[in-house]
Design an enzyme around this catalytic site. Structure first.
Site, PDB file in Angstrom:
ATOM      1  CD  GLU A  79      -8.984   4.871   3.610  1.00 25.93           C
ATOM      2  OE1 GLU A  79      -9.950   4.259   3.121  1.00 25.93           O
ATOM      3  OE2 GLU A  79      -7.927   4.313   3.962  1.00 25.93           O
ATOM      4  CB  CYS A 111      -4.633   1.971   5.487  1.00 25.75           C
ATOM      5  SG  CYS A 111      -6.376   1.796   5.907  1.00 25.75           S
ATOM      6  CG  HIS A 233      -2.655  -0.869   8.359  1.00 27.72           C
ATOM      7  ND1 HIS A 233      -3.180   0.298   8.870  1.00 27.72           N
ATOM      8  CD2 HIS A 233      -3.680  -1.488   7.707  1.00 27.72           C
ATOM      9  CE1 HIS A 233      -4.451   0.392   8.514  1.00 27.72           C
ATOM     10  NE2 HIS A 233      -4.780  -0.680   7.807  1.00 27.72           N
TER      11      HIS A 233
END
Length: 386
Positions: A79, A111, A233
């Site tokens: 990103e 993400c 994550h």
């Protein structure tokens, strides 16, 4: 046929900011950072290190001459892209001297992009078992000086080489996933810094985790007693910790304690590198394998991937025989130990540097002489790499 991660490594810039220094500069209790969000340091990229450079430097660590010829799919998940049209993968393809006969694309979904790339790579190898796919999850997290998100910045890239008969982790073909349109985090095209609704993003992250965990149990994709670790994550380590803690009471105590113990090993690198967006989940995988020597071939790992906006996926992988021989803990620890600690003034000066956008020429110097690639100049709206 097993398909999964055959090789993997990561790269992070050669300079960092200590969060105790940041806390003192921002007149904040250091424990708000060290304990409250569970972070200790964050990597600071120089102007010559964009997402292309980070990705290429991570990939160089794992690719042999044979690998470069066998790669049929190259994916850069980011990103922090450098162009609205041209894929970062095309720059990386040239830097790595890969075969011209491959598909080169860039993927974006916050993400989650790294996991989207991994699953796409798995599908590609299933159809082309004699070829390999290279997935590069590369990002620079920026929120702005003296913002609420400043402490959760970072920079780095993870390289995953995906093949048949992998030597590290075989990815299960079945997983659960969910998508929904929410405004918890975004970065408009005109902004250099991300915008976030931190508390709301955390709520969405945890809600989607619980939804997918419940769905996986309903589909009998795995038994909790069979999971040896749960990876998450990690925009910051406390976020993942809350996901694991949400299982307390749902699991037998022995299973919960095992997942919690191994979660602590998985956050070691993320706590000193910071948030690397698409690569954060896979940095936690490297951290777990480097720090927990009790894991064995046949152990099943669950992975929770989340990307704001929002898309989430929960999938599993199984460690294969001999996986330990593909790990590089000493080189990772050396890379981190040799980084330069920046002062607050140096960090703020670095943060405020920008590349020209008016078409003029700008020469750059290499900030990390140990890394093979860097951005050497910008001229006529084009980036030139060495």
């Amino acid at each position: 046929m097993n398909i999964g991660i055959d090789k993997m490594d990561f790269y992070t810039p050669a300079q960092y900011l200590d969060l105790v220094d940041l806390a003192q500069a921002r007149k904040t209790d250091p424990n708000k950072y060290l304990i409250g969000i569970g972070q200790r340091q964050m990597a600071i990229p120089s102007l010559d290190q964009d997402a292309v450079v980070l990705a290429a430097n991570a990939a160089e660590k794992i690719l042999s001459t044979a690998d470069r010829q066998q790669i049929g799919l190259l994916i850069v998940a980011t990103e922090s892209g450098v162009d609205q049209s041209k894929a970062a993968a095309l720059f990386v393809q040239q830097l790595l001297q890969l075969s011209p006969y491959l598909r080169a694309i860039e993927l974006k979904e916050a993400c989650y992009g790294g996991t989207a790339g991994l699953q796409l790579a798995r599908d590609f190898v299933a159809q082309h078992p004699q070829q390999k796919a290279l997935v590069l999850a590369s990002d620079i997290a920026r929120y702005g000086l003296q913002t609420s998100g400043e402490v959760t910045q970072g920079a780095g890239a993870v390289a995953l080489l995906v093949s048949a008969n992998p030597r590290i982790l075989a990815i299960a073909p079945d997983s659960v996933y969910q998508s929904q349109n929410v405004n918890d985090f975004w970065r408009p095209n005109y902004s250099q810094e991300a915008m976030a609704r931190g508390k709301f993003s955390e709520e969405v992250y945890l809600k989607m985790f619980q939804n997918l965990w419940t769905q996986a149990q309903a589909q009998k994709l795995w038994q909790p007693a069979d999971l040896q670790a749960l990876l998450c994550h990690l925009p910051f380590s406390k976020m993942g910790l809350k996901a694991v803690r949400s299982l307390q009471g749902q699991l037998a105590s022995v299973d919960y304690e095992r997942l919690m113990r191994r979660f602590q090993a998985s956050v070691q690198y993320g706590q000193v590198v910071g948030n690397i967006y698409t690569g954060s989940l896979y940095l936690s995988l490297i951290s777990l394998l480097d720090h927990d020597t009790s894991l064995q071939a046949g152990d099943q790992l669950a992975c929770y991937s989340y990307g704001s906006g929002a898309v989430a996926e929960l999938f599993t992988g199984t460690l294969v025989a001999g996986f330990q021989e593909q790990l590089h803990p000493h080189s990772h620890q050396k890379m981190l130990a040799q980084r330069q600690r920046l002062t607050i003034a140096e960090y703020e000066a670095e943060f405020q540097q920008q590349l020209v956008t008016d078409g003029s020429a700008q020469e750059l110097t290499q900030s990390d002489p140990t890394a093979p690639h860097y951005l050497t100049k910008v001229e006529a709206h084009q980036r030139f790499y060495v």
